[in-house]
Design an enzyme around this catalytic site. Structure first.
Site, PDB file in Angstrom:
ATOM      1  N   ARG A 169     -35.521  -2.891  20.115  1.00 17.42           N
ATOM      2  CA  ARG A 169     -36.377  -1.708  20.144  1.00 17.42           C
ATOM      3  C   ARG A 169     -37.814  -2.110  19.885  1.00 17.42           C
ATOM      4  O   ARG A 169     -38.097  -3.179  19.341  1.00 17.42           O
ATOM      5  CB  ARG A 169     -35.943  -0.705  19.045  1.00 17.42           C
ATOM      6  CG  ARG A 169     -34.571  -0.093  19.241  1.00 17.42           C
ATOM      7  CD  ARG A 169     -34.542   0.821  20.449  1.00 17.42           C
ATOM      8  NE  ARG A 169     -33.267   1.520  20.602  1.00 17.42           N
ATOM      9  CZ  ARG A 169     -32.234   1.047  21.304  1.00 17.42           C
ATOM     10  NH1 ARG A 169     -32.309  -0.132  21.912  1.00 17.42           N
ATOM     11  NH2 ARG A 169     -31.116   1.756  21.410  1.00 17.42           N
ATOM     12  N   ASP A 191     -42.840  25.906  11.619  1.00 19.65           N
ATOM     13  CA  ASP A 191     -41.695  25.000  11.471  1.00 19.65           C
ATOM     14  C   ASP A 191     -40.489  25.832  11.057  1.00 19.65           C
ATOM     15  O   ASP A 191     -40.632  26.745  10.240  1.00 19.65           O
ATOM     16  CB  ASP A 191     -42.014  23.933  10.395  1.00 19.65           C
ATOM     17  CG  ASP A 191     -41.104  22.729  10.484  1.00 19.65           C
ATOM     18  OD1 ASP A 191     -39.882  22.904  10.364  1.00 19.65           O
ATOM     19  OD2 ASP A 191     -41.620  21.611  10.667  1.00 19.65           O
ATOM     20  N   TYR A 231     -31.760  15.215  25.579  1.00 21.03           N
ATOM     21  CA  TYR A 231     -33.033  15.047  24.862  1.00 21.03           C
ATOM     22  C   TYR A 231     -34.096  14.455  25.800  1.00 21.03           C
ATOM     23  O   TYR A 231     -35.211  14.976  25.917  1.00 21.03           O
ATOM     24  CB  TYR A 231     -32.798  14.138  23.654  1.00 21.03           C
ATOM     25  CG  TYR A 231     -34.043  13.758  22.897  1.00 21.03           C
ATOM     26  CD1 TYR A 231     -34.612  14.618  21.966  1.00 21.03           C
ATOM     27  CD2 TYR A 231     -34.663  12.526  23.113  1.00 21.03           C
ATOM     28  CE1 TYR A 231     -35.755  14.264  21.272  1.00 21.03           C
ATOM     29  CE2 TYR A 231     -35.806  12.161  22.421  1.00 21.03           C
ATOM     30  CZ  TYR A 231     -36.345  13.038  21.503  1.00 21.03           C
ATOM     31  OH  TYR A 231     -37.490  12.680  20.821  1.00 21.03           O
ATOM     32  N   GLY A 261     -23.614   5.359  25.100  1.00 24.80           N
ATOM     33  CA  GLY A 261     -24.891   5.654  25.764  1.00 24.80           C
ATOM     34  C   GLY A 261     -26.081   4.934  25.149  1.00 24.80           C
ATOM     35  O   GLY A 261     -27.231   5.200  25.517  1.00 24.80           O
TER      36      GLY A 261
HETATM   37  P1  NAD Z   1     -38.515  15.511  12.424  1.00 24.65           P
HETATM   38  O1  NAD Z   1     -37.130  16.039  12.617  1.00 24.65           O
HETATM   39  O2  NAD Z   1     -38.872  14.939  11.102  1.00 24.65           O
HETATM   40  O3  NAD Z   1     -39.602  16.614  12.807  1.00 24.65           O
HETATM   41  C1  NAD Z   1     -39.360  17.682  13.692  1.00 24.65           C
HETATM   42  C2  NAD Z   1     -39.852  18.952  13.012  1.00 24.65           C
HETATM   43  O4  NAD Z   1     -39.652  20.055  13.914  1.00 24.65           O
HETATM   44  C3  NAD Z   1     -39.081  19.273  11.732  1.00 24.65           C
HETATM   45  O5  NAD Z   1     -39.990  19.656  10.715  1.00 24.65           O
HETATM   46  C4  NAD Z   1     -38.174  20.437  12.130  1.00 24.65           C
HETATM   47  O6  NAD Z   1     -37.862  21.261  11.024  1.00 24.65           O
HETATM   48  C5  NAD Z   1     -39.015  21.117  13.189  1.00 24.65           C
HETATM   49  N1  NAD Z   1     -38.238  21.884  14.172  1.00 24.65           N
HETATM   50  C6  NAD Z   1     -37.105  21.498  14.818  1.00 24.65           C
HETATM   51  N2  NAD Z   1     -36.702  22.482  15.644  1.00 24.65           N
HETATM   52  C7  NAD Z   1     -37.598  23.498  15.516  1.00 24.65           C
HETATM   53  C8  NAD Z   1     -37.709  24.797  16.090  1.00 24.65           C
HETATM   54  N3  NAD Z   1     -36.810  25.250  16.992  1.00 24.65           N
HETATM   55  N4  NAD Z   1     -38.744  25.583  15.732  1.00 24.65           N
HETATM   56  C9  NAD Z   1     -39.664  25.143  14.817  1.00 24.65           C
HETATM   57  N5  NAD Z   1     -39.602  23.926  14.236  1.00 24.65           N
HETATM   58  C10 NAD Z   1     -38.576  23.131  14.579  1.00 24.65           C
HETATM   59  O7  NAD Z   1     -38.714  14.423  13.583  1.00 24.65           O
HETATM   60  P2  NAD Z   1     -39.975  13.499  13.917  1.00 24.65           P
HETATM   61  O8  NAD Z   1     -39.460  12.122  14.025  1.00 24.65           O
HETATM   62  O9  NAD Z   1     -41.113  13.807  13.015  1.00 24.65           O
HETATM   63  O10 NAD Z   1     -40.301  14.003  15.398  1.00 24.65           O
HETATM   64  C11 NAD Z   1     -41.508  14.678  15.750  1.00 24.65           C
HETATM   65  C12 NAD Z   1     -41.612  14.708  17.265  1.00 24.65           C
HETATM   66  O11 NAD Z   1     -41.669  13.373  17.778  1.00 24.65           O
HETATM   67  C13 NAD Z   1     -40.438  15.377  17.977  1.00 24.65           C
HETATM   68  O12 NAD Z   1     -40.928  16.107  19.080  1.00 24.65           O
HETATM   69  C14 NAD Z   1     -39.602  14.212  18.446  1.00 24.65           C
HETATM   70  O13 NAD Z   1     -38.813  14.544  19.569  1.00 24.65           O
HETATM   71  C15 NAD Z   1     -40.682  13.203  18.788  1.00 24.65           C
HETATM   72  N6  NAD Z   1     -40.227  11.809  18.807  1.00 24.65           N
HETATM   73  C16 NAD Z   1     -39.857  11.166  17.656  1.00 24.65           C
HETATM   74  C17 NAD Z   1     -39.466   9.833  17.727  1.00 24.65           C
HETATM   75  C18 NAD Z   1     -39.087   9.048  16.500  1.00 24.65           C
HETATM   76  O14 NAD Z   1     -38.826   7.838  16.644  1.00 24.65           O
HETATM   77  N7  NAD Z   1     -39.083   9.633  15.321  1.00 24.65           N
HETATM   78  C19 NAD Z   1     -39.410   9.165  18.957  1.00 24.65           C
HETATM   79  C20 NAD Z   1     -39.779   9.866  20.104  1.00 24.65           C
HETATM   80  C21 NAD Z   1     -40.210  11.179  20.014  1.00 24.65           C
HETATM   81  C1  UD2 Z   2     -34.931   6.705  19.342  1.00 24.98           C
HETATM   82  C2  UD2 Z   2     -35.302   8.090  18.812  1.00 24.98           C
HETATM   83  C3  UD2 Z   2     -35.079   9.149  19.835  1.00 24.98           C
HETATM   84  C4  UD2 Z   2     -35.664   8.790  21.182  1.00 24.98           C
HETATM   85  C5  UD2 Z   2     -35.359   7.337  21.571  1.00 24.98           C
HETATM   86  C6  UD2 Z   2     -36.245   6.886  22.722  1.00 24.98           C
HETATM   87  C7  UD2 Z   2     -34.825   8.204  16.419  1.00 24.98           C
HETATM   88  C8  UD2 Z   2     -33.873   8.692  15.388  1.00 24.98           C
HETATM   89  N1  UD2 Z   2     -34.450   8.436  17.679  1.00 24.98           N
HETATM   90  O1  UD2 Z   2     -33.537   6.607  19.637  1.00 24.98           O
HETATM   91  O2  UD2 Z   2     -35.659  10.356  19.341  1.00 24.98           O
HETATM   92  O3  UD2 Z   2     -37.023   9.044  21.184  1.00 24.98           O
HETATM   93  O4  UD2 Z   2     -35.652   6.439  20.526  1.00 24.98           O
HETATM   94  O5  UD2 Z   2     -35.570   5.938  23.468  1.00 24.98           O
HETATM   95  O6  UD2 Z   2     -35.857   7.658  16.138  1.00 24.98           O
HETATM   96  N2  UD2 Z   2     -28.218   1.691  14.870  1.00 24.98           N
HETATM   97  C9  UD2 Z   2     -27.298   0.917  14.156  1.00 24.98           C
HETATM   98  N3  UD2 Z   2     -26.852   1.397  12.971  1.00 24.98           N
HETATM   99  C10 UD2 Z   2     -27.248   2.589  12.437  1.00 24.98           C
HETATM  100  C11 UD2 Z   2     -28.196   3.375  13.161  1.00 24.98           C
HETATM  101  C12 UD2 Z   2     -28.645   2.898  14.393  1.00 24.98           C
HETATM  102  O7  UD2 Z   2     -26.908  -0.167  14.606  1.00 24.98           O
HETATM  103  O8  UD2 Z   2     -26.812   2.942  11.325  1.00 24.98           O
HETATM  104  C13 UD2 Z   2     -28.712   1.179  16.164  1.00 24.98           C
HETATM  105  C14 UD2 Z   2     -28.498   2.156  17.300  1.00 24.98           C
HETATM  106  O9  UD2 Z   2     -27.195   2.043  17.839  1.00 24.98           O
HETATM  107  C15 UD2 Z   2     -29.586   1.701  18.274  1.00 24.98           C
HETATM  108  C16 UD2 Z   2     -30.719   1.242  17.352  1.00 24.98           C
HETATM  109  O10 UD2 Z   2     -30.130   1.038  16.077  1.00 24.98           O
HETATM  110  O11 UD2 Z   2     -29.145   0.618  19.037  1.00 24.98           O
HETATM  111  C17 UD2 Z   2     -31.818   2.282  17.233  1.00 24.98           C
HETATM  112  O12 UD2 Z   2     -31.207   3.528  16.954  1.00 24.98           O
HETATM  113  P1  UD2 Z   2     -32.053   4.843  16.542  1.00 24.98           P
HETATM  114  O13 UD2 Z   2     -31.070   5.946  16.377  1.00 24.98           O
HETATM  115  O14 UD2 Z   2     -32.945   4.521  15.413  1.00 24.98           O
HETATM  116  O15 UD2 Z   2     -33.013   5.078  17.780  1.00 24.98           O
HETATM  117  P2  UD2 Z   2     -32.785   5.237  19.354  1.00 24.98           P
HETATM  118  O16 UD2 Z   2     -33.461   4.068  19.978  1.00 24.98           O
HETATM  119  O17 UD2 Z   2     -31.365   5.478  19.687  1.00 24.98           O
END
Ligand code: NAD
Ligand code: UD2
Length: 312
Positions: free
Chosen positions: A216, A32, A148, A277
């Site tokens: 969502r 990480d 992304y 977007g």
């Molecule tokens: P997070 O930011 O908490 O975790 C990502 C981790 O990757 C962090 O610990 C960060 O320090 C590490 N990282 C980032 N860039 C790196 C690099 N270049 N080298 C090594 N480590 C690096 O986010 P999360 O929500 O736990 O996401 C985990 C995975 O799930 C990601 O691949 C993310 O794209 C995917 N994902 C998350 C969501 C969501 O809703 N949270 C939705 C769709 C996909």
């Molecule tokens: C989420 C994931 C992204 C990707 C995507 C898949 C996160 C942070 N991002 O994006 O990684 O996988 O899903 O489609 O989980 N909003 C508000 N007020 C705020 C923050 C957000 O209204 O203060 C709204 C935002 O405009 C959106 C919704 O809440 O309509 C969800 O936003 P988000 O950033 O939690 O997640 P999303 O769906 O953009």
């Protein structure tokens, strides 16, 4: 007992996965860069290599382990998880999100003398972009709108190469909107649930982007990590991908109201401009997921939100 490398293990989802792996008696190490992750998310004694997942040497070394014992598989979660960040820092996030994934697949093919090891990796619902055909099945057209989403789709395409050309078994999980304890409530790049929960609990106003009627499909993190461990236990050929979703829509307005209700605080809700977007509707179809793993994402939203609020 198996040995696993978890990339991005100090992050939100990674830390829950590691908790589950340790509870099952497995041995875990982490790669990480600590850009968003924190060591404090993990219990003491989990070895963490601080390095970039796009650095092929660092990934190979992390898979080999300090004593050269190798791994039985890799959970690949490291990524810049924010759509907004991928707009601001296009090339930088591309390195982490796509080159990093190829580095992991590449290292996995030589990780053990016995042959390639499986890689279970995080994709995203962002691959569907503005596809309006709800609920989204895995066969729905992919048309990402963000760097992304494009890179996550690239990960899935390279997973097919990893499997078909190099014999690395893979499974990709298209996470919908994940929430739960340890999702950073202070980061502007965090998910809406952690941002709203943090602000409501502190008695601060929340900003709804647009009219708040966008919906969502929210999944609780502890439900999600069960699929990752199950997939590692039964690697399948053909680089399958699975939605991780509930199939249940929740609007941003409703979410704010439930959070205020559960935390016993008044709701100070302000409306701002829609996020550029922003996707209007995102709902997944979990049929393939449930058929493959025999379990659904069944934590009710209120229960998951209670656990999230209790952690703050
Ligand atoms: P997070 O930011 O908490 O975790 C990502 C981790 O990757 C962090 O610990 C960060 O320090 C590490 N990282 C980032 N860039 C790196 C690099 N270049 N080298 C090594 N480590 C690096 O986010 P999360 O929500 O736990 O996401 C985990 C995975 O799930 C990601 O691949 C993310 O794209 C995917 N994902 C998350 C969501 C969501 O809703 N949270 C939705 C769709 C996909
Ligand atoms: C989420 C994931 C992204 C990707 C995507 C898949 C996160 C942070 N991002 O994006 O990684 O996988 O899903 O489609 O989980 N909003 C508000 N007020 C705020 C923050 C957000 O209204 O203060 C709204 C935002 O405009 C959106 C919704 O809440 O309509 C969800 O936003 P988000 O950033 O939690 O997640 P999303 O769906 O953009």
């Amino acid at each position: 007992m198996a040995r696993y490398l978890v990339t991005g293990g100090c992050g939100f989802i990674g830390s829950h996965l590691i908790e589950r792996l340790l509870a099952a008696g497995h041995k875990v190490r982490v790669l990480d860069d600590l850009s968003t992750g924190k060591r404090e998310n993990l219990s003491d004694g989990v070895p963490v290599t601080v390095g970039d997942v796009a650095d092929a040497d660092a990934v190979r070394a992390a898979m080999a382990g300090e004593d050269g014992e190798g791994v039985d598989g890799c959970f690949h979660l490291a990524a810049v998880a924010s759509v907004d960040r991928s707009r601001e820092a296009w090339l930088e996030t591309h390195h982490a999100n796509l080159s990093g994934t190829i580095a992991v697949f590449d290292a996995a093919r030589r990780a053990n003398p016995a042959g390639p090891v499986p890689v279970i990796y995080a994709s995203s619902a962002a691959v569907y972009g503005d596809n309006p055909n709800m609920p989204l099945t895995e066969d729905a057209a992919t048309r990402p709108l963000s760097a992304y989403g494009a890179d996550k789709l690239g990960c899935e395409l390279h997973a097919r190469v990893a499997d078909g050309v190099h014999g690395v078994p893979t499974a990709g999980f298209r996470f919908f909107n994940v929430y739960g304890p340890r999702q950073d409530p202070k980061s502007p790049y965090s998910g809406v649930i952690s941002i709203f929960a943090g602000r409501i609990a502190r008695g601060e106003p929340i900003t709804v982007n647009g009219d708040g009627e966008q919906v969502r499909d929210f999944i609780f993190v502890k439900d999600l990590v069960r699929y990752l461990t199950a997939a590692m236990g039964h690697p399948q050929p053909g680089a399958p991908v699975y939605n991780v979703c509930t199939g249940r829509p929740t609007s941003v307005n409703r979410l704010a109201e439930v959070l205020a209700d559960l935390s016993g605080r008044p709701l100070d809700r302000r409306y701002g401009p829609a996020r550029p977007g922003d996707i209007r509707t995102s709902i997944g179809d979990p049929t393939r997921l449930v058929a493959a793993f025999g379990m659904s994402c069944d934590t009710p939203l209120e229960d998951g939100l209670r656990q999230t609020l209790a952690w703050l």
